[in-house]
Design a protein around this motif. Structure first.
Motif, mmCIF file in Angstrom:
data_model
loop_
_atom_site.group_PDB
_atom_site.id
_atom_site.type_symbol
_atom_site.label_atom_id
_atom_site.label_comp_id
_atom_site.label_asym_id
_atom_site.label_seq_id
_atom_site.Cartn_x
_atom_site.Cartn_y
_atom_site.Cartn_z
ATOM 1 N N GLU A 136 4.464 19.468 44.407
ATOM 2 C CA GLU A 136 3.708 20.231 45.393
ATOM 3 C C GLU A 136 2.677 19.355 46.097
ATOM 4 O OE1 GLU A 136 5.791 22.747 42.723
ATOM 5 O OE2 GLU A 136 4.232 21.288 42.227
ATOM 6 N N GLU A 137 2.035 18.471 45.354
ATOM 7 C CA GLU A 137 1.072 17.547 45.969
ATOM 8 C C GLU A 137 1.777 16.596 46.929
ATOM 9 O OE1 GLU A 137 -2.224 17.208 42.358
ATOM 10 O OE2 GLU A 137 -0.445 15.937 42.339
ATOM 11 N N ALA A 138 2.910 16.059 46.503
ATOM 12 C CA ALA A 138 3.657 15.134 47.355
ATOM 13 C C ALA A 138 4.169 15.819 48.615
ATOM 14 C CB ALA A 138 4.830 14.538 46.567
ATOM 15 N N ALA A 139 4.513 17.092 48.496
ATOM 16 C CA ALA A 139 5.029 17.843 49.651
ATOM 17 C C ALA A 139 3.963 18.085 50.705
ATOM 18 C CB ALA A 139 5.622 19.173 49.182
ATOM 19 N N SER A 140 2.701 17.889 50.352
ATOM 20 C CA SER A 140 1.617 18.151 51.304
ATOM 21 C C SER A 140 1.353 16.977 52.230
ATOM 22 C CB SER A 140 0.333 18.485 50.540
ATOM 23 O OG SER A 140 -0.229 17.323 49.953
ATOM 24 N N LEU A 141 2.018 15.853 52.034
ATOM 25 C CA LEU A 141 1.659 14.617 52.735
ATOM 26 C C LEU A 141 2.197 14.446 54.151
ATOM 27 C CD1 LEU A 141 2.112 12.074 49.769
ATOM 28 C CD2 LEU A 141 -0.017 13.137 50.565
ATOM 29 N N PRO A 142 3.442 14.811 54.480
ATOM 30 C CA PRO A 142 4.052 14.341 55.732
ATOM 31 C C PRO A 142 3.303 14.667 57.017
ATOM 32 C CG PRO A 142 5.739 15.201 54.270
ATOM 33 C CD PRO A 142 4.424 15.538 53.631
ATOM 34 N N CYS A 143 2.688 15.828 57.125
ATOM 35 C CA CYS A 143 2.011 16.194 58.371
ATOM 36 C C CYS A 143 0.493 16.038 58.261
ATOM 37 C CB CYS A 143 2.369 17.621 58.778
ATOM 38 S SG CYS A 143 1.608 18.144 60.331
ATOM 39 N N ALA A 144 -0.143 16.830 57.421
ATOM 40 C CA ALA A 144 -1.611 16.866 57.376
ATOM 41 C C ALA A 144 -2.209 15.529 56.959
ATOM 42 C CB ALA A 144 -2.074 17.965 56.420
ATOM 43 N N ALA A 145 -1.678 14.924 55.908
ATOM 44 C CA ALA A 145 -2.243 13.671 55.420
ATOM 45 C C ALA A 145 -2.032 12.538 56.416
ATOM 46 C CB ALA A 145 -1.627 13.315 54.064
#
Length: 336
Positions: A136-145
């Motif tokens: 879930e943490e890794a899935a948060s990266l592509p756009c916002a991060a």
């Protein structure tokens, strides 16, 4: 396989859980068994029909997700079966400058996204994610991060001792606070919730301003910076907050326009931009090279994204409704 589609109507009811044939990888493609996804405000707008009036339908939504490589097509060399990877937001923006052509490869908008149990992507359009992160943490990266990284690090040249201003406590803003802390920069946050401000202070912000009780928050920012202004504003509000951001930023400072939560157009003080020599830059996510550079920093510093809540795959509508409520702090994830 199960897949969510936006069909020929608008609103959350436009999302339909249906069945499609499991895809198979062609040469240089990889097949991912998706593990987790995360939501962006863009996804909510897309589902409601408010993002692109010419959006083709049906469409598989969502840009952000992480999966396991379970099959590869002929000629694949960048990844192997068993690897955990995320798709990059724009599948053809590998490096260099942004372009109109690259914008036509955005997942969950220009092309089908990742809200399916199995997804095929070109091997060039995926990156390995830091091992210490949960799905879930890794899935948060592509756009916002990546958006926050490009604004502050790639384009913003953020340095130790600089001061940034972030608006709200969504994904981009919280990543910005974390990246600022990582390089020794100071962060000031504004929010309508004292509870959320307390949490962002714990995350690393040095100051918090409630814009409901302090509507002239730009004046407070000015005071907090000894009447110099911040070096960089992460502007997610848009037209409704831009003029206050222009007043809060220092001479020759930078405003990165990332979101339009308060409107697409408005009366903007172009005189302030000219008189103060402000750089205003539009930031639309970033390239694979930026994503990989960011991942190296995240892995080195063991940074952990802020995940507010996790919904099961069957409850995507409920997850989007929760996003619309504005109650979340950080990212909202979907577990497959």
């Amino acid at each position: 396989m199960r897949v969510w589609e936006i069909q020929n109507k608008q609103g959350l009811e436009a999302l339909t859980l249906t069945e499609r044939q499991e895809p198979q990888p062609t040469p240089r493609q990889v097949l991912l068994r998706m593990r987790a996804a995360s939501l962006n405000y863009r996804d909510l707008l897309t589902v409601k029909g408010a993002y692109n009036s010419k959006q083709r339908l049906p469409l598989i939504p969502l840009s952000d997700g992480v999966g396991e490589v379970v099959a590869v097509g002929e000629g694949v060399t960048r990844v192997k079966i068993g690897d955990r990877v995320a798709g990059i937001f724009m599948q053809t923006w590998l490096e260099g400058e942004f372009s109109a052509e690259k914008s036509k490869s955005a997942l969950g908008g220009a092309i089908d996204g990742i809200l399916a149990e199995y997804v095929t992507l070109h091997e060039d359009g995926v990156v390995h994610v830091p091992e210490h992160l949960s799905d879930e943490e890794a899935a948060s990266l592509p756009c916002a991060a990546v958006t926050a990284w490009q604004a502050l690090m790639t384009q913003g040249n953020l340095n130790a001792g600089d001061t940034i201003l972030v608006q709200g406590t969504g994904g981009v803003s919280l990543f910005a606070v974390q990246f600022a802390k990582l390089v020794g920069a100071r962060a000031i946050a504004i929010s309508s919730s004292d509870e959320k401000l307390e949490r962002v202070l714990q995350l690393g912000s040095s100051s918090g301003i409630n814009y409901k009780t302090t509507p002239n928050w730009d004046e407070q920012v000015w005071k907090l910076t000894d009447e110099v202004g911040v070096d960089h504003v992460v502007e997610v509000g848009g037209a409704g907050t831009m003029n206050k951001s222009l007043r809060a930023v220092r001479f020759a400072g930078t405003v990165s326009l990332i979101g339009v939560l308060t409107g697409l157009s408005g009366d903007i003080s172009t005189g302030s931009i000219l008189h103060k020599g402000i750089r205003v830059q539009g930031i639309y996510v970033g390239s694979r090279a930026m994503f990989e550079a960011m991942n190296r920093a995240i892995a080195l510093h063991q940074l952990r994204p802020v995940v507010d809540s996790v919904f099961p795959f069957k409850d995507v509508r409920e997850a989007l409704a929760y996003m619309e409520s504005g109650k979340h702090f950080g990212k909202i994830a979907i577990r497959f």
